[in-house]
Design an enzyme around this catalytic site. Structure first.
Site, PDB file in Angstrom:
ATOM      1  N   TYR A 135      31.696  42.549  41.199  1.00 18.76           N
ATOM      2  CA  TYR A 135      30.895  41.891  40.166  1.00 18.76           C
ATOM      3  C   TYR A 135      31.169  40.393  40.201  1.00 18.76           C
ATOM      4  O   TYR A 135      32.316  39.960  40.091  1.00 18.76           O
ATOM      5  CB  TYR A 135      31.218  42.440  38.772  1.00 18.76           C
ATOM      6  CG  TYR A 135      30.328  41.820  37.716  1.00 18.76           C
ATOM      7  CD1 TYR A 135      29.068  42.346  37.457  1.00 18.76           C
ATOM      8  CD2 TYR A 135      30.727  40.686  37.020  1.00 18.76           C
ATOM      9  CE1 TYR A 135      28.223  41.758  36.526  1.00 18.76           C
ATOM     10  CE2 TYR A 135      29.886  40.089  36.088  1.00 18.76           C
ATOM     11  CZ  TYR A 135      28.645  40.628  35.842  1.00 18.76           C
ATOM     12  OH  TYR A 135      27.811  40.043  34.932  1.00 18.76           O
ATOM     13  N   ASN A 220      32.215  38.414  31.407  1.00 18.70           N
ATOM     14  CA  ASN A 220      32.308  38.058  29.993  1.00 18.70           C
ATOM     15  C   ASN A 220      32.789  39.242  29.164  1.00 18.70           C
ATOM     16  O   ASN A 220      33.150  40.296  29.698  1.00 18.70           O
ATOM     17  CB  ASN A 220      30.960  37.524  29.487  1.00 18.70           C
ATOM     18  CG  ASN A 220      29.855  38.573  29.551  1.00 18.70           C
ATOM     19  OD1 ASN A 220      30.105  39.775  29.666  1.00 18.70           O
ATOM     20  ND2 ASN A 220      28.617  38.123  29.477  1.00 18.70           N
ATOM     21  N   THR A 243      40.769  32.608  30.711  1.00 13.96           N
ATOM     22  CA  THR A 243      41.787  32.075  31.611  1.00 13.96           C
ATOM     23  C   THR A 243      42.866  31.324  30.845  1.00 13.96           C
ATOM     24  O   THR A 243      42.658  30.879  29.716  1.00 13.96           O
ATOM     25  CB  THR A 243      41.142  31.160  32.667  1.00 13.96           C
ATOM     26  OG1 THR A 243      42.101  30.844  33.666  1.00 13.96           O
ATOM     27  CG2 THR A 243      40.633  29.868  32.037  1.00 13.96           C
ATOM     28  N   GLN A 265      41.709  23.956  33.596  1.00 17.43           N
ATOM     29  CA  GLN A 265      41.519  25.280  33.014  1.00 17.43           C
ATOM     30  C   GLN A 265      40.846  25.209  31.656  1.00 17.43           C
ATOM     31  O   GLN A 265      40.111  26.106  31.264  1.00 17.43           O
ATOM     32  CB  GLN A 265      42.866  26.000  32.902  1.00 17.43           C
ATOM     33  CG  GLN A 265      43.454  26.394  34.236  1.00 17.43           C
ATOM     34  CD  GLN A 265      42.475  27.180  35.084  1.00 17.43           C
ATOM     35  OE1 GLN A 265      42.038  28.260  34.706  1.00 17.43           O
ATOM     36  NE2 GLN A 265      42.103  26.643  36.234  1.00 17.43           N
ATOM     37  N   HIS A 268      37.116  25.926  31.043  1.00 18.85           N
ATOM     38  CA  HIS A 268      36.585  27.286  30.986  1.00 18.85           C
ATOM     39  C   HIS A 268      36.427  27.703  29.526  1.00 18.85           C
ATOM     40  O   HIS A 268      37.278  27.409  28.690  1.00 18.85           O
ATOM     41  CB  HIS A 268      37.525  28.271  31.689  1.00 18.85           C
ATOM     42  CG  HIS A 268      37.487  28.184  33.177  1.00 18.85           C
ATOM     43  ND1 HIS A 268      36.386  28.544  33.919  1.00 18.85           N
ATOM     44  CD2 HIS A 268      38.429  27.794  34.071  1.00 18.85           C
ATOM     45  CE1 HIS A 268      36.641  28.373  35.203  1.00 18.85           C
ATOM     46  NE2 HIS A 268      37.872  27.911  35.323  1.00 18.85           N
ATOM     47  N   GLU A 334      48.640  33.774  33.335  1.00 17.83           N
ATOM     48  CA  GLU A 334      47.829  33.977  34.534  1.00 17.83           C
ATOM     49  C   GLU A 334      48.249  32.977  35.610  1.00 17.83           C
ATOM     50  O   GLU A 334      48.467  33.343  36.764  1.00 17.83           O
ATOM     51  CB  GLU A 334      46.355  33.795  34.179  1.00 17.83           C
ATOM     52  CG  GLU A 334      45.406  33.933  35.354  1.00 17.83           C
ATOM     53  CD  GLU A 334      43.983  33.574  34.988  1.00 17.83           C
ATOM     54  OE1 GLU A 334      43.090  33.886  35.793  1.00 17.83           O
ATOM     55  OE2 GLU A 334      43.753  32.981  33.915  1.00 17.83           O
ATOM     56  N   HIS A 335      48.349  31.710  35.233  1.00 15.42           N
ATOM     57  CA  HIS A 335      48.751  30.643  36.155  1.00 15.42           C
ATOM     58  C   HIS A 335      49.992  29.950  35.604  1.00 15.42           C
ATOM     59  O   HIS A 335      50.001  29.523  34.451  1.00 15.42           O
ATOM     60  CB  HIS A 335      47.644  29.594  36.301  1.00 15.42           C
ATOM     61  CG  HIS A 335      46.294  30.157  36.565  1.00 15.42           C
ATOM     62  ND1 HIS A 335      45.236  30.027  35.687  1.00 15.42           N
ATOM     63  CD2 HIS A 335      45.823  30.860  37.617  1.00 15.42           C
ATOM     64  CE1 HIS A 335      44.175  30.626  36.183  1.00 15.42           C
ATOM     65  NE2 HIS A 335      44.502  31.143  37.352  1.00 15.42           N
ATOM     66  N   GLU A 422      61.040  75.509  33.620  1.00 18.80           N
ATOM     67  CA  GLU A 422      59.836  74.953  32.996  1.00 18.80           C
ATOM     68  C   GLU A 422      58.871  76.040  32.537  1.00 18.80           C
ATOM     69  O   GLU A 422      57.783  75.736  32.047  1.00 18.80           O
ATOM     70  CB  GLU A 422      59.126  74.013  33.972  1.00 18.80           C
ATOM     71  CG  GLU A 422      59.934  72.761  34.296  1.00 18.80           C
ATOM     72  CD  GLU A 422      59.198  71.807  35.225  1.00 18.80           C
ATOM     73  OE1 GLU A 422      58.126  72.191  35.746  1.00 18.80           O
ATOM     74  OE2 GLU A 422      59.688  70.687  35.420  1.00 18.80           O
ATOM     75  N   HIS A 427      54.867  79.545  39.926  1.00 17.94           N
ATOM     76  CA  HIS A 427      55.410  78.533  40.828  1.00 17.94           C
ATOM     77  C   HIS A 427      56.642  79.084  41.543  1.00 17.94           C
ATOM     78  O   HIS A 427      56.791  78.958  42.771  1.00 17.94           O
ATOM     79  CB  HIS A 427      55.807  77.266  40.048  1.00 17.94           C
ATOM     80  CG  HIS A 427      54.664  76.368  39.697  1.00 17.94           C
ATOM     81  ND1 HIS A 427      53.642  76.754  38.872  1.00 17.94           N
ATOM     82  CD2 HIS A 427      54.394  75.078  40.057  1.00 17.94           C
ATOM     83  CE1 HIS A 427      52.788  75.758  38.734  1.00 17.94           C
ATOM     84  NE2 HIS A 427      53.216  74.723  39.446  1.00 17.94           N
TER      85      HIS A 427
END
Length: 436
Positions: A135, A220, A243, A265, A268, A334-335, A422, A427
């Site tokens: 996307y 978005n 961001t 930044q 944004h 993030e950064h 168990e 099993h």
């Protein structure tokens, strides 16, 4: 400028993981579009259900309603993809970025192992996903870099089928720069669909848009909600939000560079810039630089950046670089930008960040485009437990178990004992059937 210190700074940088606030303008547009007060979640649920039920017809309806002209065809024709052109300088930059991202991810270990030993064979198979949907956000400008920073790691992972969705412009067409980038990467399927309806198409499939194994790429608020709601029907790489950048700086840092990195930044929508420094003098100098650089930005960038700086910027005075790094790890940005006298000496203290940008030549804006690592990084504090987009996001790991009879006889009784502990008698008997 409010300067935070000590406990106040820690409180301000501690994430609450609340829902992303919905601006009044978004709520107003929802009411204008739908004629009633709906939450973004209700809008997305309505779109997902409609696309799942009506397929391509729903995609055309929602595209006309939300993005512009009604598309006669949802997929960009091959001739249009081949004919797309951009300025030579931009084309060269696209090619350089793609080459550097590809070179970076080719270094990431992405192979399995199969060990044959006395016990038999144990290992892991690593297989690429079959089909991935990328996307690419539209909005005010074509995010060419997002296409490259998402699709190239998938290609390096070996994914054989990658489809791209992106919102059309007001003219109903995909921006030529997106088409040139897709062509440069060898991607032949691009769809003129954006928003939650694109996520629905990739998750459920329509007559035109194939369903995918995983959806990757930011978007978005409506795209993020849609990705969250379709998870399970298909995979998602993350739920990226607004961001954020945290700059750690000492008295050696250039106020001009610090301000420039914060504003890069801040322009944004919804961004959160953070500055942590051990120098009060630097903080004051950066404030002056921010004011000057803001005034020199063109509109609408100036308004966007001013909103981020005025409403969400945090400024912290730390007692030491150790405290500064501790606060950075708490915030898990993030950064993370290290603008100090010896930035490499701090790298070992970094534990939580999407990406670290070391030194004044490694500005985060470079990483957004041509450095190499993907710029699709965890936001909102999720760097505590998530990673940037990488090759592993587009691969499956399959465990291989092939023990021999001698090993079965040695370890089988323990398996049967654990199974009965168990309460799983079948099993235990399955194991014991091979031991007789």
């Amino acid at each position: 400028m409010q300067v935070l210190q000590g406990a106040e700074a820690r409180a301000a940088l501690t994430r609450t993981f609340s829902q992303i606030p919905v601006p009044d303008a978004v709520l107003s547009r929802i009411e204008q579009t739908f004629g009633e007060r709906l939450t973004p979640e209700q809008v997305v649920e309505r779109i997902l259900l409609d696309v799942r039920a009506r397929g391509d017809d729903a995609l055309r309806d929602w595209t006309e309603r939300l993005d512009g002209p009604r598309p006669a065809e949802l997929e960009v024709p091959a001739a249009e993809l081949e004919a797309a052109q951009v300025a030579p300088e931009l084309h060269a930059a696209i090619r350089l970025a793609a080459e550097r991202v590809r070179a970076f991810y080719r270094q990431q270990p992405a192979h399995g192992f199969l060990e044959h030993g006395p016990d038999g064979a144990l290992g892991q198979l690593v297989r690429p996903l079959g089909r991935v949907g990328v996307y690419v956000p539209g909005g005010l400008a074509p995010l060419i870099s997002t296409l490259m920073h998402t699709a190239v790691p998938a290609q390096v992972a070996g994914v054989p089928d990658i489809v791209v969705t992106t919102p059309p412009g007001k003219d109903g067409q995909v921006h030529p720069a997106i088409l040139v980038a897709a062509r440069e990467l060898g991607l032949s399927r691009v769809f003129k669909v954006g928003g939650a309806q694109a996520i629905a198409a990739l998750a459920y499939g329509t007559a035109s848009v194939p369903a995918v194994d995983k959806i990757a790429g930011p978007g978005n608020l409506f795209v993020v909600i849609a990705k969250r709601l379709v998870y399970g029907q298909t995979g998602i790489e993350s739920l990226p939000g607004p961001t954020e950048t945290l700059v750690v700086a000492d008295d050696s840092a250039s106020p001009r560079y610090v301000a420039a990195d914060l504003l890069a930044q801040a322009e944004h929508n919804g961004a959160e810039p953070v500055l942590v420094s051990v120098s009060r003098e630097l903080l004051l100098a950066v404030q002056a630089e921010l004011n000057e650089q803001l005034e020199n930005l063109p509109e609408p960038n100036r308004s966007w950046a001013r909103d981020s700086v005025g409403a969400r910027m945090k400024v912290v005075l730390a007692d030491s670089l150790d405290e500064a790094l501790d606060l950075a790890n708490l915030y898990a940005p993030e950064h993370l930008c290290l603008l100090t006298r010896d930035p490499w000496s701090l790298l070992g203290q970094v534990r939580r960040a999407g990406g670290v940008f070391v030194g004044e030549a490694s500005m985060e804006a470079l990483g957004d485009y041509v450095a190499g690592p993907s710029h699709v990084m965890p936001t909102g504090g999720t760097a505590r437990f998530m990673s940037p987009v990488n090759v592993r996001d587009f691969q499956n790991i399959i465990s291989v178990v092939g023990v021999n009879e001698e090993t079965l006889r040695r370890i089988g009784p323990a398996a049967a004992t654990l199974a009965r502990a168990e309460g799983l008698e079948a099993h235990a008997r399955a194991v014991e059937s091979r031991l007789k």
